[in-house]
Design an enzyme around this catalytic site. Structure first.
Site, PDB file in Angstrom:
ATOM      1  N   ASP A  70      18.477 -14.886 -68.673  1.00  0.00           N
ATOM      2  CA  ASP A  70      18.744 -16.173 -69.321  1.00  0.00           C
ATOM      3  C   ASP A  70      17.508 -17.069 -69.321  1.00  0.00           C
ATOM      4  OD1 ASP A  70      18.607 -16.896 -66.687  1.00  0.00           O
ATOM      5  OD2 ASP A  70      20.476 -18.019 -66.664  1.00  0.00           O
TER       6      ASP A  70
ATOM      7  N   ASP B 284      19.594  -9.630 -65.179  1.00  0.00           N
ATOM      8  CA  ASP B 284      19.539 -10.721 -64.223  1.00  0.00           C
ATOM      9  C   ASP B 284      21.013 -11.073 -63.935  1.00  0.00           C
ATOM     10  OD1 ASP B 284      18.540 -13.153 -62.925  1.00  0.00           O
ATOM     11  OD2 ASP B 284      19.333 -14.178 -64.675  1.00  0.00           O
TER      12      ASP B 284
ATOM     13  N   ASP C 223      13.453 -16.044 -64.586  1.00  0.00           N
ATOM     14  CA  ASP C 223      13.200 -14.634 -64.889  1.00  0.00           C
ATOM     15  C   ASP C 223      12.323 -14.433 -66.120  1.00  0.00           C
ATOM     16  OD1 ASP C 223      14.930 -15.141 -66.946  1.00  0.00           O
ATOM     17  OD2 ASP C 223      16.619 -14.105 -66.050  1.00  0.00           O
TER      18      ASP C 223
END
Ligand code: ADP
Ligand code: MG
Length: 397
Positions: free
Chosen positions: A287, A94, A291
């Protein structure tokens, strides 16, 4: 039951093999009695059994690897995930807060029809309940206390921005995609950076430009992962095309997909899972903000940095450090563990096989076989608990 599921495939295989070998040990004992008509020789087969060594040493190896990871502030929820990391040939990242610091700084304010202060205050108020790195930077740039009593109903639109009632007015703050959704035209900023557009009551009020920085060790860490045999590195981001591509280029990532919503990220991960080889695994590093669905979809979901609380719940592995170098250490540790398990396996089968052979041949009396068998089990187990041969943190690069 839960811990059974967490076992690594290799660990489970060793344990299953140990179980399947038990009847063979009995059969072998009977057979050698039938052949040699010698109780002592038959007994010596029974004295040696693979299962203890396999069943004791493997979990010990995994446990000590998990303990070692713990020393590096890495929490691993099961041996299976260490195996997935060791075998990962695709690593998906990400962007915001993972490869970049996630510490945005407001670099420009472009209002339309309001003052800069008004635009910033409105954005900060609308974002006052959000935990997104972008929101934090807006609040920081505003600097003063926010009267949250002015903020009514708030809705976070993941991957796009927020919608909030401020002073009874409907306010939107977010990216170009969000403006498109509410049917407002916004000027392209023409600058590389993340843009937060602001609109109120259906009127466009301008944008705030914020810049994020790539983590200082990101490039080095990605190169190191590739040197460890990772074949494909991928960037997934909800951010704009130009920002995502600039980061991927700077860090030497193989593929980049931009303007993704959380659901799109999951779909991408699924597609990438299809592309990995049958033995290869896919690790997702994020994190946990926007996501977490992708984190749970991967073979190994790794949450990095303090992240969101939900990430710690969902992730298979949590790295409580901002440095991406920890990821390299994690992979190194996982590969060393896999290597150790495979070595243990060969040793246990080889050594005990030899003992059985010598016992049947009558070279070793059962007591001696039993003694050596026990000693070797102890030795393998003790060895399994020792530190894994990985480089010291200061030996990096
Ligand atoms: P990434 O995939 O890079 O980690 P996110 O999925 O968290 O990024 O967000 C994607 C994009 O959505 C951001 O780049 C931003 O444009 C927009 N966005 C998300 N949340 C917010 C917010 N709270 N305020 C403004 N914009 C936001
Ligand atoms: Mg993110």
């Amino acid at each position: 039951q839960r811990s059974e599921r967490m076992k690594s495939a290799t660990e489970a295989k060793a344990s299953n093999l140990a179980d399947t070998l038990v009847p063979f040990t009995f059969a072998g004992s009977l057979l050698s009695f039938a052949l040699t008509r010698n109780v002592t020789r038959a007994l010596s087969v029974l004295m040696v059994d693979f299962s203890c060594a396999l069943k004791l040493a493997m979990p010990l190896a995994v446990l000590s690897a998990m303990r070692e990871a713990g020393r590096e502030h890495i929490t691993v929820k099961g041996g299976k995930f260490l195996e997935a990391v060791a075998k990962a040939d695709t690593i998906v990242f990400d962007k915001t807060g993972t490869l970049t610091k996630g510490v945005f700084q407001v670099t420009a304010i472009h209002p339309e029809g309001v003052s800069q202060q008004e635009l910033l205050e409105l954005a900060a108020l609308a974002e006052s309940y959000s935990d997104h790195p972008i929101s934090r930077s807006l609040k920081e740039a505003w600097g003063k206390a926010l009267d949250t009593a002015r903020v009514g109903q708030v809705e976070e639109l993941s991957g796009r921005g927020v919608r909030a009632q401020v002073d009874g007015k409907e306010v939107w703050a977010g990216n170009g995609k969000l403006m498109e959704e509410i049917g407002l035209a916004c000027r392209p900023s023409g600058q590389v950076g993340t843009v937060v557009h602001v609109a109120a009551e259906g009127r466009y009020l301008g944008y705030i430009l914020i810049a994020d920085e790539v983590k200082p060790d990101a490039k080095e860490a990605i190169a190191a992962l590739k040197a460890q045999g990772v074949k494909k590195t991928v960037l997934l981001t909800g951010d704009a095309k130009d920002v995502g591509e600039a980061v991927a280029q700077e860090l030497g990532l193989d593929e980049v997909y931009t303007q993704l919503l959380p659901g799109d990220k999951v779909e991408r991960v699924e597609a990438l899972l299809q592309e990995t080889s049958s033995k290869g695994k896919l690790a997702f590093v994020g994190d946990g903000i926007n996501d977490s669905p992708a984190l749970s979809e991967a073979d190994a979901g790794i949450a990095i940095s303090d992240g969101a609380a939900i990430a710690r719940e969902i992730a298979d592995i949590t790295i409580a450090a901002d440095s991406l170098w920890e990821l390299v250490r994690l992979r190194e540790l996982s590969m060393a563990l896999l290597h150790r398990i495979q070595n243990n396996y060969r040793f246990v089968i080889g050594f005990n096989g030899a003992l059985i052979g010598l016992g049947v041949a009558g070279v070793l009396p059962p007591a001696t076989s039993a003694m050596r068998h026990t000693l070797s089990t102890l030795a393998v187990s003790l060895h399994s608990m020792s530190a894994l041969p990985i480089s010291k943190p200061d030996q990096r690069s």
